[in-house]
Design a protein around this motif. Sequence first.
Motif, short mmCIF file in Angstrom:
data_model
loop_
_atom_site.label_atom_id
_atom_site.label_comp_id
_atom_site.label_asym_id
_atom_site.label_seq_id
_atom_site.Cartn_x
_atom_site.Cartn_y
_atom_site.Cartn_z
N LEU A 178 0.84 -1.19 0.00
CA LEU A 178 0.00 0.00 0.00
C LEU A 178 0.88 1.25 0.00
O LEU A 178 1.98 1.24 0.55
CB LEU A 178 -0.90 0.01 1.23
CG LEU A 178 -2.00 -1.06 1.21
CD1 LEU A 178 -2.61 -1.19 2.59
CD2 LEU A 178 -3.07 -0.69 0.19
N PRO A 179 0.42 2.33 -0.58
CA PRO A 179 1.22 3.55 -0.61
C PRO A 179 1.37 4.14 0.79
O PRO A 179 0.59 3.83 1.69
CB PRO A 179 0.40 4.48 -1.51
CG PRO A 179 -0.98 3.95 -1.46
CD PRO A 179 -0.86 2.48 -1.27
N PRO A 180 2.36 4.98 1.01
CA PRO A 180 2.60 5.54 2.34
C PRO A 180 1.49 6.50 2.75
O PRO A 180 0.70 6.95 1.93
CB PRO A 180 3.92 6.29 2.17
CG PRO A 180 4.00 6.59 0.72
CD PRO A 180 3.33 5.47 0.01
N ALA A 181 1.45 6.81 4.04
CA ALA A 181 0.47 7.76 4.57
C ALA A 181 0.75 9.15 3.99
O ALA A 181 1.86 9.42 3.51
CB ALA A 181 0.58 7.80 6.09
N PRO A 182 -0.24 10.05 4.02
CA PRO A 182 -0.06 11.38 3.42
C PRO A 182 1.13 12.13 4.02
O PRO A 182 1.39 12.04 5.22
CB PRO A 182 -1.36 12.10 3.74
CG PRO A 182 -2.33 11.03 4.07
CD PRO A 182 -1.56 9.89 4.62
N ALA A 183 1.82 12.86 3.20
CA ALA A 183 2.98 13.63 3.66
C ALA A 183 2.52 14.87 4.41
O ALA A 183 1.43 15.39 4.16
CB ALA A 183 3.82 14.04 2.45
N ALA A 184 3.36 15.36 5.31
CA ALA A 184 3.00 16.52 6.14
C ALA A 184 2.78 17.76 5.28
O ALA A 184 1.95 18.61 5.61
CB ALA A 184 4.10 16.78 7.16
N ASP A 185 3.50 17.86 4.16
CA ASP A 185 3.34 19.08 3.36
C ASP A 185 2.06 19.07 2.51
O ASP A 185 1.82 19.98 1.73
CB ASP A 185 4.57 19.32 2.48
CG ASP A 185 4.79 18.21 1.47
OD1 ASP A 185 3.96 17.28 1.42
OD2 ASP A 185 5.80 18.27 0.74
N SER A 186 1.25 18.05 2.70
CA SER A 186 -0.04 18.07 2.01
C SER A 186 -1.13 18.69 2.89
O SER A 186 -2.31 18.68 2.53
CB SER A 186 -0.44 16.66 1.58
OG SER A 186 -0.58 15.84 2.71
N ALA A 187 -0.73 19.20 4.05
CA ALA A 187 -1.71 19.85 4.94
C ALA A 187 -2.22 21.16 4.33
O ALA A 187 -1.60 21.71 3.41
CB ALA A 187 -1.07 20.12 6.30
N TRP A 188 -3.35 21.63 4.86
CA TRP A 188 -3.88 22.93 4.45
C TRP A 188 -3.73 23.89 5.63
O TRP A 188 -3.82 23.47 6.79
CB TRP A 188 -5.37 22.86 4.11
CG TRP A 188 -5.75 21.86 3.06
CD1 TRP A 188 -4.91 21.11 2.28
CD2 TRP A 188 -7.08 21.46 2.72
NE1 TRP A 188 -5.63 20.28 1.46
CE2 TRP A 188 -6.97 20.47 1.70
CE3 TRP A 188 -8.35 21.83 3.14
CZ2 TRP A 188 -8.09 19.86 1.12
CZ3 TRP A 188 -9.46 21.23 2.58
CH2 TRP A 188 -9.31 20.26 1.57
N ALA A 189 -3.57 25.17 5.33
CA ALA A 189 -3.49 26.16 6.41
C ALA A 189 -4.02 27.49 5.90
O ALA A 189 -3.85 27.82 4.71
CB ALA A 189 -2.04 26.34 6.88
N GLY A 190 -4.68 28.22 6.77
CA GLY A 190 -5.24 29.50 6.33
C GLY A 190 -5.75 30.33 7.48
O GLY A 190 -5.62 29.95 8.65
N ALA A 191 -6.32 31.47 7.14
CA ALA A 191 -6.86 32.38 8.15
C ALA A 191 -7.92 33.26 7.52
O ALA A 191 -7.96 33.42 6.30
CB ALA A 191 -5.74 33.26 8.72
N ARG A 192 -8.79 33.77 8.37
CA ARG A 192 -9.79 34.73 7.89
C ARG A 192 -9.96 35.81 8.93
O ARG A 192 -9.62 35.63 10.12
CB ARG A 192 -11.14 34.06 7.62
CG ARG A 192 -11.83 33.55 8.86
CD ARG A 192 -13.28 33.21 8.58
NE ARG A 192 -13.88 32.48 9.68
CZ ARG A 192 -15.19 32.32 9.85
NH1 ARG A 192 -16.04 32.84 8.97
NH2 ARG A 192 -15.68 31.65 10.87
N ILE A 193 -10.52 36.94 8.50
CA ILE A 193 -10.83 38.04 9.41
C ILE A 193 -12.21 38.55 9.05
O ILE A 193 -12.56 38.64 7.86
CB ILE A 193 -9.75 39.14 9.35
CG1 ILE A 193 -9.99 40.18 10.43
CG2 ILE A 193 -9.67 39.79 7.98
CD1 ILE A 193 -8.79 41.07 10.69
N GLN A 194 -13.02 38.80 10.06
CA GLN A 194 -14.40 39.25 9.81
C GLN A 194 -14.71 40.47 10.65
O GLN A 194 -14.28 40.56 11.80
CB GLN A 194 -15.39 38.13 10.16
CG GLN A 194 -16.82 38.43 9.74
CD GLN A 194 -17.80 37.35 10.18
OE1 GLN A 194 -18.55 37.51 11.13
NE2 GLN A 194 -17.81 36.24 9.46
N GLY A 195 -15.44 41.41 10.08
CA GLY A 195 -15.84 42.60 10.81
C GLY A 195 -17.00 43.27 10.12
O GLY A 195 -17.58 42.72 9.17
#
Lengths: 379, 243
Positions: A178-195
């Motif tokens: 089976l292929p390896p588990a997902p690599a760490a650099d496949s993560a998502w990251a972000g931010a939002r601001i609301q006002g």
Amino acid sequence: MKRTVIFVLLIFLAALAAGETLTTVTLTQMAGIAQGLDEEPMITGAGTGKVSFMSAGNRDVKAELSLSAVIGQTSLIDIEKAYIKARFPAFRTLVGKTRLSWGDGFFFNAGDVIFGSTNPLADLTGDEIRTDTLWIASAFIPLGRFSFAETVVVPPQIDVAYEFIRQTNARIEEEPYLPPAPAADSAWAGARIQGKIAQIKTEGGYLYKGSEGSHRPYISAQGNLYVDWYASASATLSDGTSSGRDILDSSLLSFGLFHIAKPSRNITLNLRIEGLVSPGGRWQEGTDLSAPGSNADYYGVYLYPEISAGFPGSRNLFLRGVYSPIDSSGLVTAGASWNIYQGFSVLGYATLQAGEDTDQFCVKRYSGYAITMGIKYVY
Amino acid sequence: MKQIAVFLMAAVTVLSAQALSPEDIITRMEDNQVHDNARAEGRMLTTDKFGTIERTFISYSRGSDESLIEFTSIEEAGQKILRTENEIYLYFPDAEELIRLQGAALRDSVMDSDFSYEDMTGEGGILDDYKVFLEEDETVDGHLCYVIRMEAKRRSVPYQLQRIWVDKELFAYRRAHRYSKAGTLLKEMQITRIETINGKHIPMDFIMSDKMKKDSQTVFTLDSLELGIRLDDSLFSVDELTW
């Protein structure tokens, strides 16, 4: 190993049950008839069950575990939510599986860059249509009474059963197939601001999707000008994005209008229309869209009209649909619900797709029509 | 001599009461019923021909403009309503969704009850929003009441015309009628229990009937009420609402 996992889960549930916990059970039983494979009608019938354990008693820590199951001849159990959140003086944090609502829009929401509320092919029978959840880690920072910033990290979603098989195989064989588990650099990251700016709720944010190497900025706004209005716009920028044309092709724009009217003594009408525009989508009819695979397989514009009526005695009717103006095909769902006793409701839905064989929607397709009725009890 | 003194005191009381302007009555009623800080637990029972549906809640309020209601009954657990200034925010925990209501949406009923979102979350200062006029006194459930007609000063208030019955002894609501601009009776509120807490006379049970619906009424009961407690500023914010 499997017995150990079940044992640990049972101990966890027992601990929840013993503590200050609010437990909610939702059972739904539906049955009906629908378009099956080979254009033959099929009988549909399945029950769904959901059990939610929510913590209570601590004002600064909250947790929820929600398990849902589709129960037919075989059963499929899913963890809908499993999160813990804690509140500190300057911020709060959340870790676990749940949903975050970014952007504005009920059915089409171009600002929902995490879950992607833009697919026109959806089940329109639920109270909430977009209910996907993901394992996330998030921080919420209040900036004022009506403004905040929020950050999110979405780690690679690990399929636990798949990972268990992979690790077991690794112990048995020198090189697991089976292929390896997902690599760490496949993560998502972000931010939002609301006002709020001049009574208009305004939101902006950004998400980096490591799994795709794409950057997704978005903006969103909501206000009232006789009717409630809202709009969101986003774009997907990747390594291959080099020109303004590429940015335009990757962009999505959603918008909506919402109004409540009272046409007679006993009826309250909710009227909503939403639209989705994708400049990079297809703008001419002719391609076979019977099995869309990527965004380029969807048309450039869709509309979502909805009208729902509330009657005395907790009776509700709705008519909602998705219309594809380019190939003049559509999907319409009519629904009725009647909350007769505390927590007990009778439900009924009828869905019909209208269009030709190669259109986005077609009655001959699997579930091209469906009529279902059932009951729901929440206790 | 003693009888004369009692008579004189009673006369002074009656004369001073009679001298009250409708603005004075509203001010005294609001002094009695609007609290700096309050926390309440209660129930909302909606009845129709099939029976009664009960929804329980906890509410926090500060003055007449800010309130937060969290539902605690099983079907609605965690749903919240925040009102501040001219806006209402709803939070639905299942979808982790925050909805901002404005305009006509504020008149929608809360969970199919006879209360609208505006009814549930109170209203601003009466004298800021309405011109008030005193009418002939009437008796409600054996209690002599001032009758005050209220005409909206601007279109954005929930009801363009109201008539309220204020207990002459307690300065608390006994009844309220809410009308459309054309004079059609939209809602009727009847107070059935008033309790004295910290020297204030508070309506604890009331019945709301939406006259636009047939055979429907909602009973609103406060099981407990704490006044003058300390409430954090952050309680009436999006942070608390989505928590």
